[in-house]
Design a protein around this motif. Structure first.
Motif, mmCIF file in Angstrom:
data_model
loop_
_atom_site.group_PDB
_atom_site.id
_atom_site.type_symbol
_atom_site.label_atom_id
_atom_site.label_comp_id
_atom_site.label_asym_id
_atom_site.label_seq_id
_atom_site.Cartn_x
_atom_site.Cartn_y
_atom_site.Cartn_z
ATOM 1 N N TYR A 24 0.925 -1.182 -0.001
ATOM 2 C CA TYR A 24 -0.131 -0.285 -0.096
ATOM 3 C C TYR A 24 1.275 1.523 -0.314
ATOM 4 C CZ TYR A 24 -3.574 3.331 0.682
ATOM 5 O OH TYR A 24 -4.911 4.486 0.587
ATOM 6 N N ALA A 27 2.364 2.325 -3.643
ATOM 7 C CA ALA A 27 1.025 2.690 -3.826
ATOM 8 C C ALA A 27 1.211 4.415 -4.716
ATOM 9 C CB ALA A 27 0.094 2.484 -3.951
ATOM 10 N N SER A 40 9.168 3.261 -3.017
ATOM 11 C CA SER A 40 8.479 2.075 -3.599
ATOM 12 C C SER A 40 9.108 0.797 -4.263
ATOM 13 C CB SER A 40 7.317 2.708 -4.227
ATOM 14 O OG SER A 40 8.451 3.612 -5.915
ATOM 15 N N ARG A 44 7.865 -2.382 -2.882
ATOM 16 C CA ARG A 44 7.391 -3.811 -3.164
ATOM 17 C C ARG A 44 8.230 -4.944 -3.405
ATOM 18 N NH1 ARG A 44 7.220 -0.657 -7.857
ATOM 19 N NH2 ARG A 44 6.157 1.072 -7.890
#
Length: 97
Positions: A24, A27, A40, A44
């Motif tokens: 989340y 994102a 990010s 991930r």
């Protein structure tokens, strides 16, 4: 003995919840922690071993299908709750048009 079983289930679900939190925060539309967008790609990547570890830890005690169910339950509940928590924390702020 039953409390130890519940602690094992809870630990696996919490690790899966951490994986969901990583996804989340990676994102681009999230507003919980804007600084996480810089990391990010790492977030991930981190979600995969966390979820795999949660499934493996639960599968060791309860079997593969039950372990996957426990881990995915924690993952799904967290992934569904995070956008609502994000919206609730952002309430009252004006959106830029």
């Amino acid at each position: 003995m039953a409390s130890m079983d519940m602690m094992a289930i809870l630990n696996c679900a919490l690790v899966a919840a951490l994986a969901a939190l990583c996804l989340y925060l990676a994102a681009p539309r999230q507003r919980l922690w804007p600084a996480a967008l810089v990391r990010s790609r790492f977030l991930r990547w981190l979600a995969v071993p966390l979820l795999t570890g949660a499934v493996a830890a639960a599968a060791q005690d309860y079997g593969v299908l039950a372990g996957a169910g426990i881990a995915l339950a924690g993952f799904a509940v967290t992934l569904l709750a995070l956008p609502y928590a994000d919206a609730w924390l952002q309430r009252g702020r004006l959106q830029k048009a």
